[in-house]
Enzyme design. Sequence first.
Site, PDB file in Angstrom:
ATOM      1  CG  HIS A 231     -41.381 -22.336  -3.018  1.00 26.02           C
ATOM      2  ND1 HIS A 231     -41.637 -22.940  -4.229  1.00 26.02           N
ATOM      3  CD2 HIS A 231     -40.560 -23.203  -2.365  1.00 26.02           C
ATOM      4  CE1 HIS A 231     -40.997 -24.088  -4.310  1.00 26.02           C
ATOM      5  NE2 HIS A 231     -40.327 -24.280  -3.179  1.00 26.02           N
TER       6      HIS A 231
ATOM      7  CG  HIS B 283     -38.397 -26.417   0.934  1.00 26.09           C
ATOM      8  ND1 HIS B 283     -39.070 -27.537   0.518  1.00 26.09           N
ATOM      9  CD2 HIS B 283     -38.199 -25.666  -0.175  1.00 26.09           C
ATOM     10  CE1 HIS B 283     -39.269 -27.479  -0.792  1.00 26.09           C
ATOM     11  NE2 HIS B 283     -38.748 -26.345  -1.245  1.00 26.09           N
TER      12      HIS B 283
ATOM     13  CE  LYS C 192     -43.907 -27.487  -5.653  1.00 24.70           C
ATOM     14  NZ  LYS C 192     -42.745 -27.108  -4.875  1.00 24.70           N
TER      15      LYS C 192
ATOM     16  CG  HIS D  29     -39.994 -28.953  -8.971  1.00 28.37           C
ATOM     17  ND1 HIS D  29     -39.031 -28.483  -8.099  1.00 28.37           N
ATOM     18  CD2 HIS D  29     -39.318 -29.406 -10.057  1.00 28.37           C
ATOM     19  CE1 HIS D  29     -37.831 -28.655  -8.643  1.00 28.37           C
ATOM     20  NE2 HIS D  29     -37.982 -29.228  -9.840  1.00 28.37           N
TER      21      HIS D  29
ATOM     22  CG  HIS E  55     -38.552 -23.357  -7.880  1.00 31.00           C
ATOM     23  ND1 HIS E  55     -38.930 -24.054  -8.995  1.00 31.00           N
ATOM     24  CD2 HIS E  55     -38.567 -24.269  -6.869  1.00 31.00           C
ATOM     25  CE1 HIS E  55     -39.159 -25.316  -8.675  1.00 31.00           C
ATOM     26  NE2 HIS E  55     -38.954 -25.464  -7.383  1.00 31.00           N
TER      27      HIS E  55
ATOM     28  CG  ASP F  16     -36.921 -23.499  -3.616  1.00 30.11           C
ATOM     29  OD1 ASP F  16     -37.438 -24.319  -2.838  1.00 30.11           O
ATOM     30  OD2 ASP F  16     -36.202 -23.833  -4.577  1.00 30.11           O
TER      31      ASP F  16
HETATM   32  N1  LIG Z   1     -35.104 -26.283  -4.598  1.00 29.66           N
HETATM   33  C1  LIG Z   1     -34.292 -27.258  -4.240  1.00 29.66           C
HETATM   34  O1  LIG Z   1     -33.215 -27.367  -4.808  1.00 29.66           O
HETATM   35  N2  LIG Z   1     -34.603 -28.117  -3.249  1.00 29.66           N
HETATM   36  C2  LIG Z   1     -35.854 -28.209  -2.536  1.00 29.66           C
HETATM   37  C3  LIG Z   1     -36.922 -28.870  -3.328  1.00 29.66           C
HETATM   38  C4  LIG Z   1     -37.503 -28.019  -4.423  1.00 29.66           C
HETATM   39  O2  LIG Z   1     -38.027 -26.930  -4.190  1.00 29.66           O
HETATM   40  O3  LIG Z   1     -37.455 -28.444  -5.591  1.00 29.66           O
HETATM   41  C5  LIG Z   1     -35.620 -28.982  -1.242  1.00 29.66           C
HETATM   42  O4  LIG Z   1     -36.590 -29.415  -0.611  1.00 29.66           O
HETATM   43  O5  LIG Z   1     -34.457 -29.154  -0.838  1.00 29.66           O
HETATM   44 ZN   LIG Z   2     -38.852 -25.667  -3.086  1.00 34.18          ZN
HETATM   45 ZN   LIG Z   3     -39.054 -27.354  -6.439  1.00 37.46          ZN
END
Ligand SMILES: NC(=O)N[C@@H](CC(=O)O)C(=O)O
Ligand SMILES: [Zn+2]
Ligand SMILES: [Zn+2]
Length: 343
Positions: free
Chosen positions: A12, A14, A98, A135, A173, A246
Amino acid sequence: MQLTLTRPDDWHLHLRDGPVLADVVPHSARQCARAIIMPNLKPPVTRTEQALAYRERILAAVPAGVEFTPLMTLYLTDTLSPEEIRTAAASGHVHAVKLYPAGATTHSDAGVTDLHRTWPALEAMAEAGLPLLVHGEVTEPDIDIFDREAVFIERHLEPLHRRLPELKLVLEHITTRQGIEFVQGAGPNVAGTLTVHHLLYNRNAMLVGGIRPHYYCLPVLKRETHREALIAAATSGSPKFFLGTDSAPHPQHAKESACGCAGLYTAHAAIELYAEAFEQAGALDRLEGFASHFGADFYGLPRNRDTVTLVREPWTVPESYPLGKEKVIPLRAGKEIAWRLQL
Ligand SMILES: NC(=O)N[C@@H](CC(=O)O)C(=O)O
Ligand SMILES: [Zn+2]
Ligand SMILES: [Zn+2]
């Protein structure tokens, strides 16, 4: 003391898009062989061809001589078609879809407004063996933010799993005991990812002694009893729980604001921080399964063949890292981490 493990993967992650890729991709690529790449860009990655083009931009940011495979995902919307699901599955590069409930988190406004609208897509996913990554938070304004995960499980996830029990599901998460219990109580096609920040911290980290925006993420940090349930699951040896950082970079000014963004940056030292969490629990021998085996097994991918070595040698995290023209404040900025990755 040192610890050698099969090279981990991040299930996971970003990475965002554009020039910042050159700043964030190397952090993940230095320790992980593969990562599931979240599709919450602006606009979201809703079509296979977008995912494939995004994959090329990520690969272009991998440092020379380093191997890193981005595993792409599509962003589920009310109108994602079964045809698109089949195209995605046939591409060989899209590994999951997702689900963001509309309004639940960063860049989720294009997310799902009503799960019933997505049945045709979900049925096509079950048929193609594509997992749904969730999520898991409701967005109803009357639900307390600390209860949003538990309520989502009860109102949406359990009914979804009952209706389509063969669909592979990952509760992403996980932050609560209820999330852990849902995954434990379901079959082997249901798993969960655990972030390192939810293993290391409870909500005091965010709120005691001042409001600390760099600990704010969604789902929000919970109370200690929940953290204990997450640690127990991560170190249990159950193949249903695996590593998903995450890691979610936001520029410093977007976090240190009257309305700060949700997301913690942990990719700079992910495996090192997980090692701390497992060491504190007296379970370093369970780290390899969690970080390097169970995720690959769940996704039906081969385990990595090479290894990484961690040495117990404290180092100090920089105060910030570059993020395009801005800066990102990493977890533990200016503070020590007990384990160092040997490169
Ligand atoms: N986890 C977070 O707080 N933020 C994530 C989005 C997500 O995973 O929900 C993001 O893209 O910033
Ligand atoms: Zn995330
Ligand atoms: Zn998320």
